[in-house]
Design a protein around this motif. Structure first.
Motif, PDB file in Angstrom:
ATOM      1  N   GLN A 279      -1.552   8.601   5.956  1.00 24.18           N
ATOM      2  CA  GLN A 279      -1.495   9.340   4.689  1.00 24.18           C
ATOM      3  C   GLN A 279      -0.870  10.725   4.883  1.00 24.18           C
TER       4      GLN A 279
ATOM      5  N   ASN B 188     -11.435  -1.524   3.135  1.00 25.06           N
ATOM      6  CA  ASN B 188     -11.733  -0.640   4.263  1.00 25.06           C
ATOM      7  C   ASN B 188     -12.128   0.746   3.769  1.00 25.06           C
ATOM      8  N   GLU B 189     -11.451   1.219   2.725  1.00 28.96           N
ATOM      9  CA  GLU B 189     -11.742   2.559   2.226  1.00 28.96           C
ATOM     10  C   GLU B 189     -13.070   2.628   1.483  1.00 28.96           C
TER      11      GLU B 189
ATOM     12  N   ARG C 176      -2.973  -7.466   1.994  1.00 28.31           N
ATOM     13  CA  ARG C 176      -2.981  -6.139   2.604  1.00 28.31           C
ATOM     14  C   ARG C 176      -3.541  -5.086   1.646  1.00 28.31           C
ATOM     15  N   ARG C 177      -3.183  -5.198   0.370  1.00 30.32           N
ATOM     16  CA  ARG C 177      -3.705  -4.232  -0.614  1.00 30.32           C
ATOM     17  C   ARG C 177      -5.222  -4.312  -0.683  1.00 30.32           C
TER      18      ARG C 177
ATOM     19  N   THR D 299       0.817  -1.206   0.000  1.00 31.00           N
ATOM     20  CA  THR D 299       0.000   0.000   0.000  1.00 31.00           C
ATOM     21  C   THR D 299       0.857   1.264   0.000  1.00 31.00           C
TER      22      THR D 299
ATOM     23  N   ARG E 153      -9.817   2.413  12.323  1.00 33.14           N
ATOM     24  CA  ARG E 153      -8.945   2.170  11.159  1.00 33.14           C
ATOM     25  C   ARG E 153      -8.805   3.434  10.324  1.00 33.14           C
TER      26      ARG E 153
ATOM     27  N   TRP F 177      -6.859  -3.001   2.496  1.00 29.06           N
ATOM     28  CA  TRP F 177      -6.813  -1.534   2.542  1.00 29.06           C
ATOM     29  C   TRP F 177      -7.903  -0.943   1.658  1.00 29.06           C
ATOM     30  N   TYR F 178      -8.012  -1.484   0.462  1.00 27.40           N
ATOM     31  CA  TYR F 178      -9.015  -0.985  -0.477  1.00 27.40           C
ATOM     32  C   TYR F 178     -10.424  -1.197   0.072  1.00 27.40           C
TER      33      TYR F 178
ATOM     34  N   ASN G  62      -5.421   5.384   9.359  1.00 32.79           N
ATOM     35  CA  ASN G  62      -5.030   5.523   7.960  1.00 32.79           C
ATOM     36  C   ASN G  62      -4.899   6.992   7.559  1.00 32.79           C
TER      37      ASN G  62
END
Length: 415
Positions: free
Chosen positions: A332, A398-399, A391-392, A128, A324, A395-396, A328
């Motif tokens: 960022q 979750n967003e 993980r990628r 990520t 989360r 992450w996606y 995040n």
């Protein structure tokens, strides 16, 4: 006599090339890395002229079908069927569709599939972190009108829509770099074609706007700027991610170059001057930074300042997701504050960098240790690949939540 090929007036390479600061940076690079980063004038001219080059093959299909008597709905149906079952299954397929898929499905002479697979794997290995770096490097280039104006005019990367568009881009990066993601029928390959058609519609829409300055900027989403976007997924992160502990070799950087060159081919970005190796890619990036005009003004500033707030936690989210999101958001901020040049960060209204900017430095020894273990312990490289793929995707998800971020080119740009 044929007219001299045009170069946009805001392509200011030759105005800046001999600046003492540029030449000092050039000499420093030579001392550190043993080669001259300054490109030949022939390469720079080809790069500058590419700002008037686009994608005539895809444009011919859009003009004949989507914008012709057949109409957008039939065009979508033809495209979907050709992608899912092959162009030979499309009844009465128009010549422009056949030509488009002949190009799309014919491997270019330079293609090395093993190198493409390695480049995709290296991109996955960056996890990520590369999502954050690639976007941060784009923020620095929002000073350029040819990049900022298309995004600003379509409204996709500013304000409340910034997060959605960012996630669509991340989804594209994930899809094309998954194992087999560029094979015939694979999701990444299909997405590449749909993005390609979307770019045609954006280009058509923008050139009709009276404020589009073709003399200064070239055509919207030109081959010139699109090639720089491909560099943003290869040589640039390959070098920059060393700062957080990724130990990418020159051979691996060149593999990512080849991978993104093939993605670009599928997207209709096919310059014959595309860098073949690390040195050529550095020379292209030298030209890209030296030619900058810094004219995007308020449009560019809005794009830069919309990025980080898009990650801020939203009211009403469940507590576990909010935790989360809070983490995040600060990650960022840390990445952006770490990689974006301090002068650029300070020139915009941005969240406070400290202490989050220390996060990349804190992770450095852990990432460096993990990289050493991955290279030294048999079998660990494959384990690391599976972990980063998980993980990628996590992450996606979750967003984006449960909704899938999908590009809808025709519906948005046919009007």
């Amino acid at each position: 006599m044929a007219a001299e090929p045009r170069i946009p007036t805001e392509f200011r390479y030759w105005d800046h090339r001999d600046d003492p600061k540029v030449q000092r940076a050039r000499r420093l690079w030579q001392r550190l890395f043993g080669f001259d980063p300054q490109p030949s004038d022939d390469l720079v001219r080809a790069f500058g002229q590419a700002y008037y080059q686009a994608d005539p093959v895809a444009e011919a299909f859009v003009d004949e079908v989507y914008l012709g008597p057949t109409g957008p709905r039939a065009g979508r149906e033809m495209l979907d069927r050709a992608l899912e079952s092959g162009v030979h299954t499309v009844p009465d397929a128009p010549a422009s569709l056949i030509r488009l898929f002949e190009e799309f499905e014919t491997p270019p002479d330079w293609l090395d599939r093993d190198l493409v697979d390695l480049g995709a794997k290296v991109f996955r290995r960056w996890g990520t972190s590369v999502f954050s770096f690639a976007t941060t490097s784009t923020l620095e280039m929002y000073s350029e009108s040819s990049i900022a104006k298309p995004l600003s005019y379509t409204g996709g990367y500013a304000g409340d829509r910034a997060h959605k568009r960012q996630l669509e881009t991340v989804r594209f990066w994930i899809d094309v770099s998954e194992p087999g993601g560029l094979d015939l029928g694979a999701r990444g390959r299909q997405t590449a074609m749909r993005v390609r058609i979307m770019h045609v519609f954006i280009r058509r829409k923008l050139v009709q706007r009276p404020e589009w300055d073709a003399a200064a900027w070239g055509v919207p989403i030109s081959v010139g700027d699109a090639t720089l976007t491909l560099m943003g997924g290869s040589v640039v992160p390959g070098l920059a991610l060393w700062s957080v502990g990724h130990t990418t070799t020159i051979r691996e950087i060149e593999a990512t170059l080849h991978f993104w060159r093939y993605v670009g081919h599928l997207l209709g970005v096919q310059p014959d001057w595309y860098p073949r190796d690390f040195r050529d890619s550095v020379r292209l990036m030298f030209a890209a930074f030296v030619k900058r005009a810094h004219t995007a003004g308020a449009d560019g500033a809005e794009l830069v300042e919309s990025y980080l707030p898009a990650f801020a936690p939203k009211p009403g989210t469940p507590w576990h997701k909010r935790i989360r999101d809070e983490i995040n958001y600060r990650v960022q901020i840390g990445y952006t504050g770490f990689w974006l040049p301090p002068a650029t960060y300070a020139a915009h209204t941005m969240p406070r960098r400290f202490p989050w900017v220390l996060h990349p430095l804190v992770q450095f020894p852990f990432q460096l240790t993990a990289e050493a273990a991955r290279r030294l312990v048999p079998g660990l490289d494959e384990v690391a690949d599976r972990v980063q793929r998980y993980r990628r995707e996590a992450w996606y998800r979750n967003e984006v939540g449960d909704a899938a971020a999908e590009s809808r080119p025709v519906q948005e740009f046919r009007r």
